[in-house]
Scaffold this motif. Structure first.
Motif, PDB file in Angstrom:
ATOM      1  N   SER A 107      -5.871  -0.821  -3.637  1.00 40.17           N
ATOM      2  CA  SER A 107      -4.630  -1.568  -3.848  1.00 40.17           C
ATOM      3  C   SER A 107      -4.571  -2.779  -2.932  1.00 40.17           C
ATOM      4  O   SER A 107      -4.253  -3.893  -3.365  1.00 40.17           O
ATOM      5  CB  SER A 107      -3.415  -0.689  -3.564  1.00 40.17           C
ATOM      6  N   PHE A 182       4.143 -10.264  -0.396  1.00 39.03           N
ATOM      7  CA  PHE A 182       4.767  -9.559   0.705  1.00 39.03           C
ATOM      8  C   PHE A 182       5.331  -8.221   0.230  1.00 39.03           C
ATOM      9  O   PHE A 182       5.123  -7.160   0.840  1.00 39.03           O
ATOM     10  CB  PHE A 182       5.910 -10.432   1.189  1.00 39.03           C
ATOM     11  N   GLY A 183       6.046  -8.282  -0.871  1.00 36.53           N
ATOM     12  CA  GLY A 183       6.656  -7.081  -1.419  1.00 36.53           C
ATOM     13  C   GLY A 183       5.612  -6.039  -1.774  1.00 36.53           C
ATOM     14  O   GLY A 183       5.759  -4.857  -1.466  1.00 36.53           O
ATOM     15  N   LEU A 184       4.537  -6.479  -2.423  1.00 39.52           N
ATOM     16  CA  LEU A 184       3.478  -5.537  -2.801  1.00 39.52           C
ATOM     17  C   LEU A 184       2.859  -4.901  -1.569  1.00 39.52           C
ATOM     18  O   LEU A 184       2.678  -3.690  -1.501  1.00 39.52           O
ATOM     19  CB  LEU A 184       2.399  -6.265  -3.604  1.00 39.52           C
ATOM     20  N   LEU A 185       2.542  -5.745  -0.581  1.00 34.93           N
ATOM     21  CA  LEU A 185       1.925  -5.262   0.643  1.00 34.93           C
ATOM     22  C   LEU A 185       2.830  -4.241   1.321  1.00 34.93           C
ATOM     23  O   LEU A 185       2.384  -3.159   1.736  1.00 34.93           O
ATOM     24  CB  LEU A 185       1.703  -6.449   1.578  1.00 34.93           C
ATOM     25  N   THR A 186       4.103  -4.600   1.432  1.00 28.82           N
ATOM     26  CA  THR A 186       5.068  -3.694   2.038  1.00 28.82           C
ATOM     27  C   THR A 186       5.094  -2.366   1.301  1.00 28.82           C
ATOM     28  O   THR A 186       5.050  -1.295   1.912  1.00 28.82           O
ATOM     29  CB  THR A 186       6.469  -4.329   1.993  1.00 28.82           C
ATOM     30  N   GLY A 187       5.158  -2.452  -0.022  1.00 32.89           N
ATOM     31  CA  GLY A 187       5.252  -1.245  -0.821  1.00 32.89           C
ATOM     32  C   GLY A 187       4.049  -0.350  -0.630  1.00 32.89           C
ATOM     33  O   GLY A 187       4.182   0.861  -0.409  1.00 32.89           O
ATOM     34  N   ILE A 188       2.857  -0.924  -0.669  1.00 34.81           N
ATOM     35  CA  ILE A 188       1.645  -0.118  -0.557  1.00 34.81           C
ATOM     36  C   ILE A 188       1.573   0.539   0.807  1.00 34.81           C
ATOM     37  O   ILE A 188       1.371   1.743   0.935  1.00 34.81           O
ATOM     38  CB  ILE A 188       0.398  -1.002  -0.796  1.00 34.81           C
ATOM     39  N   LEU A 189       1.755  -0.269   1.865  1.00 31.99           N
ATOM     40  CA  LEU A 189       1.646   0.276   3.217  1.00 31.99           C
ATOM     41  C   LEU A 189       2.733   1.303   3.489  1.00 31.99           C
ATOM     42  O   LEU A 189       2.462   2.367   4.054  1.00 31.99           O
ATOM     43  CB  LEU A 189       1.722  -0.851   4.249  1.00 31.99           C
ATOM     44  N   ALA A 190       3.946   1.003   3.065  1.00 37.32           N
ATOM     45  CA  ALA A 190       5.052   1.911   3.357  1.00 37.32           C
ATOM     46  C   ALA A 190       4.862   3.232   2.647  1.00 37.32           C
ATOM     47  O   ALA A 190       5.013   4.300   3.253  1.00 37.32           O
ATOM     48  CB  ALA A 190       6.372   1.265   2.946  1.00 37.32           C
ATOM     49  N   THR A 191       4.497   3.189   1.365  1.00 38.57           N
ATOM     50  CA  THR A 191       4.304   4.426   0.615  1.00 38.57           C
ATOM     51  C   THR A 191       3.181   5.249   1.228  1.00 38.57           C
ATOM     52  O   THR A 191       3.321   6.461   1.449  1.00 38.57           O
ATOM     53  CB  THR A 191       3.961   4.117  -0.843  1.00 38.57           C
ATOM     54  N   PHE A 193       1.901   5.140   4.268  1.00 36.54           N
ATOM     55  CA  PHE A 193       2.227   5.607   5.606  1.00 36.54           C
ATOM     56  C   PHE A 193       3.145   6.822   5.538  1.00 36.54           C
ATOM     57  O   PHE A 193       2.950   7.808   6.246  1.00 36.54           O
ATOM     58  CB  PHE A 193       2.921   4.474   6.363  1.00 36.54           C
TER      59      PHE A 193
END
Lengths: 340, 340, 340, 340
Positions: A107, A182-191, A193
């Motif tokens: 991703s 930014f949104g995609l990156l945030t979503g992938i990392l947050a999910t 983590f």
């Protein structure tokens, strides 16, 4: 470390250097000890090749090398900031992050591809549009890409700003793409983590749950569910766990250690496998007694919301907790006249 | 590609041009091959009209066209950056992103409407408030909108900054709206991306699970649950899968390929449909043997947390795994005396 | 609208004004029609007081008022940008956003309080620290707050930058707080938006599911689960739904409309309540026929991953779909000899 | 508060000072009252040591201390902005945030470690690369770190911008790391906040559910599920709850208070434990009557999507609601002739 650079008086500077040399010596000593070949063991090579060992070497070697090569000391000592990498051994979250990144590699890679494509197209477009007006800022593709990076990450230094109408329209689209990336990156990392964290907690809690006989005897499905709900708490000795009169929002299972329930006539001691704080959950009132640890203890905490959700589906636990509470209350009642 | 722009020596420049012409030739050749009408097939037209074909054409045509029209070569070759679009064929995440965007189109559209409304209202307000003081920066609505875009995306170049009190209050509100818009966008994209990713993984894992007889024979509900938990791992030949003495946090099912379990007297080979690494999960200790692939292999990984959660609800798997582990252990025991 | 501001030639300007007057006339006419009191109905007052009516009035009134009051026309026409608000009636997501904000009001409020507290404390601290060095930028609390807003939202114009050491340390902390506030805002909005969206989809899908007899006859728990999985698709007439040879990743239930399955000897027509595309899901191969809508149609889509998860738990659906597929296949087989 | 700083006329200034002294007096008085030792109670010491008490002291003490020490009044009164901290007592979300931060401390800590490492490495690298070209901006490590902070948080003031090629490449990587750190922070805070919020709502709703006899008699698992679905609503007296003719999307359970259902012949009054609005859910049409509160009331709201999902799995509730609806309808029918 940060003091090596600004204009300092000579004596402060020399003291700092002595301090730094000492640190360097200590770290070298530590590394040698750790990687010393022990007879009958084949782990010493492992250590130097392991992640921790590599970091140790990486933090130590550059400074002497730089000094030998003839780099001025001010610059060489900057490499001391690499010592900071040794901190990573103490941060459990870093290995977690590493796992998340390796699990979500595909991703993240595709987000990076999107990022690069937008970057290059935007850089090219702006170069074509703005090079006539601002040759110093968009005159070459690398300059233009620099602008694109600062814009796509919404950093926006403002050192290079498009001035043509079309250039600004494209810049606006780049910014909006930036929000999306930014949104995609945030979503992938947050999910990733969050999932990884939950997995790690589950494993740790499982081990603790199996140490509490009261919980271990539940049916397996209930144990799994409970393991997801419980939270670990470590407390030092002589620490107040619950205070009388405060609203009660959770109950405690003792995994290891001991607590003292400060009841009126005579305090009661509870050891591993016991629980307390259940009265507030069953009856909804404030805490009826103060509880203090006597030795360093580990608890599992069950929140009131989870307790209710769990006991609704597994009435066994509620019944057992209630029976124990009744038993304890009558024991206290019985003791009270004697004690006084 | 990026080298075409800066001040370069003439010979480097000419070499670069030759390289670029070669690439152009190769891509044209590739496109012609792919789109060549094959007798008895009607797919050639499809290729040119498909997404991949369109990208190929889009990456090739502009350069010759630009050169013919008389654009100076430096500019024309910039179009070579369109070749980057061909990369998209290799990024599986892009089609995923495309699906997310089409599925969440309505949500994204309404966020965009909010974005545009805030943009226009803010642009208008600032134009009215600031045009007297800063005619060069807020003197027209487009200029004012440019400011609004940089502010709403929190890029903040700083080339245009409101100076009146009211203008700054509005700017502050625009920034906060920007955070909100950002949050919505992040939420929509992240949720959609995660859901789509999970769906894709499920389909891929399902195919793999049905290839492992041991798993295929579970009841359907258990297969669905397991498919959600498993993770795919592809390894090259002669790669270490688990190393003896390391902590064990997962077990492996072999989908295809072969591994060698390096047991003491004589290594064992396991083929497709087998599993290994279960001892660490059942007993909680470190790995008891090193396992190495002999040919390129595909595995399904079951994490320890998922293993426990799953076996609590489906004791069949736990029993089967345990039976197999016992069988294997006794086989090894039996063999050991013979082997030595 | 945006054209009213820049330096334009007089004739373009006058044409624009005529266009704007026409729009104004049309909107007024529309508003009057909508809010005209109809005999026997009490809805006209509702309209003017409803959200849509208020927006209509708000978009119309300011311009004539501004012109009457004596505002120069250029400024007055800027108010035409309020017409954009009328767009909100067409964006279904806005009412969704409104609901999310009202549901999450308490969370948003507390994030706002955190935001304000950090803002004021940072503004005050920087004012004290920097007013000596930069009186023009941090000389008063409002100026200092302006800096704090641009920093806390990570916009960072760069018009006011702290220069003292302590000021920069505080600024760094403000930026990190900004990331945190941002994160909270994102989390609240994203979670709320996703939950609300799912709820809305559920209600819409429920109505559609109950129109498909095949699905309506499942047991209620299965219907609820299926309603969560299905996705709505509206297609115009003569649109290709599935194309022969493409990989199949979902099946379709026809809610309304009609499709033509382009089978070899003779195409079959399927009406509301039928389904198609199930062969690819059952057997995993590519699509066996092209399906085209004949009239505008509405479908419910079931993804392959959801199909497998669902049928594992509800074997009834799988059996029914399979029976229908077999029936259809044999019917086609039987027809084929006849057809040729 | 904010007025103390700018250039004001002397009389406004003096009035402001009087106002501020009054506030100070009032807050002191309030603090003294609250912390006054009450005979027979040991809570007074608790108050001063509790979080609320500490904030009160912190908001009050600094001003007189500053004035006594000889700080000029303008500066001293700035400390009045600390009064803002008293607001925190009213924001329930702050305690929520506090809990989230303490629960997620480990995750947040490791994100912070990543942040610091990237910061220091970037600062060091840029210092080495840029100090020759821009000694005023990257000449020392602290200056360089200031640049790194503004870049890593994507604030981007633009006061210090790298100019070397390598410096810009590193800066680009720092920005992308910034997006990543941001994403992690957002994910942790958002997940924690959402989970904590849900937990708190559960506890509050549970208390309300047990006050509605109709819901209390469901089986425990159903109560838990319902508690998760319901939402609390508090309304003042004489407020319209549902309006006739509007689409119905939820039903209401009365926890406390009273409503009047404005039926044609004679309005009906419903007290605690009753419910209304179920007809729109059962039949899908618009509201059939307007309902108004007569006294301040508390309701539990069940959305239509949740109602359908819940009743599918718990047909008891649906039957009971339907029976009640039928009873009420027939009662109204029966009353209508009488009433007229």
């Amino acid at each position: 470390m940060a003091m090596t650079v600004p204009d300092l008086r000579a004596d402060v500077r020399s003291w700092l250097q002595i301090g730094l040399w000492c640190c360097l010596g200590f770290f070298t000593f530590e590394l040698v000890i750790r990687s010393w070949p022990r007879p009958g063991s084949e782990r010493h090579s492992n250590y130097l090749l392991s992640a921790a060992g590599l970091i140790d070497v990486l933090a130590l070697l550059p400074i002497p090398v730089a000094l030998l090569v003839g780099v001025p000391p001010e610059t060489a000592w900057l490499l001391a900031s690499l010592w900071l990498l040794k901190l990573t051994n103490f941060a459990p979250g870093l290995s977690l992050l590493g796992r998340v990144i390796s699990l979500e590699a595909k991703s993240l890679e595709s987000v990076l591809v999107i990022f690069l494509i937008v970057l290059l197209l935007a850089g090219m477009a702006l170069h074509v549009l703005e090079r006539a007006g601002q040759p110093a800022k968009f005159g070459s593709l690398p300059l233009s890409l620099w602008w694109a990076v600062t814009t796509l990450t919404t950093t926006g230094y403002g050192d290079a700003v498009p001035e043509t109408f079309l250039g600004r329209v494209i810049a606006a689209m780049v910014m909006i793409c930036g929000l999306g990336v930014f949104g995609l990156l945030t979503g992938i990392l947050a999910t990733g983590f969050t999932a990884e964290h939950r997995r790690r907690d589950f494993i740790r809690n499982w081990d603790l749950v199996t140490r509490v006989p009261f919980l271990r005897n539940l049916n397996p499905a209930a144990i799994v569910e409970l393991t997801r709900m419980l939270r670990r708490l470590d407390l030092a000795e002589r620490t107040v766990v619950v205070r009388r009169g405060r609203p009660g929002d959770c109950m405690y299972f003792i995994v290891s250690g001991e607590v003292e329930v400060q009841l009126e006539p005579r305090p009661i001691r509870l050891g591993p496998g016991s629980f307390f704080g259940e009265i507030a959950l069953l009856e909804g009132g404030p805490r009826t007694a103060t509880v203090v640890t006597t030795i360093p203890s580990t608890f599992l905490i069950l929140e009131v919301s989870d307790f209710r959700a769990f006991t609704a589906l597994n009435p066994d636990l509620a019944r057992a907790v209630e029976a124990e509470a009744t038993r304890r209350a009558s024991a206290t009642m019985g003791k009270t006249p004697e004690g006084q």
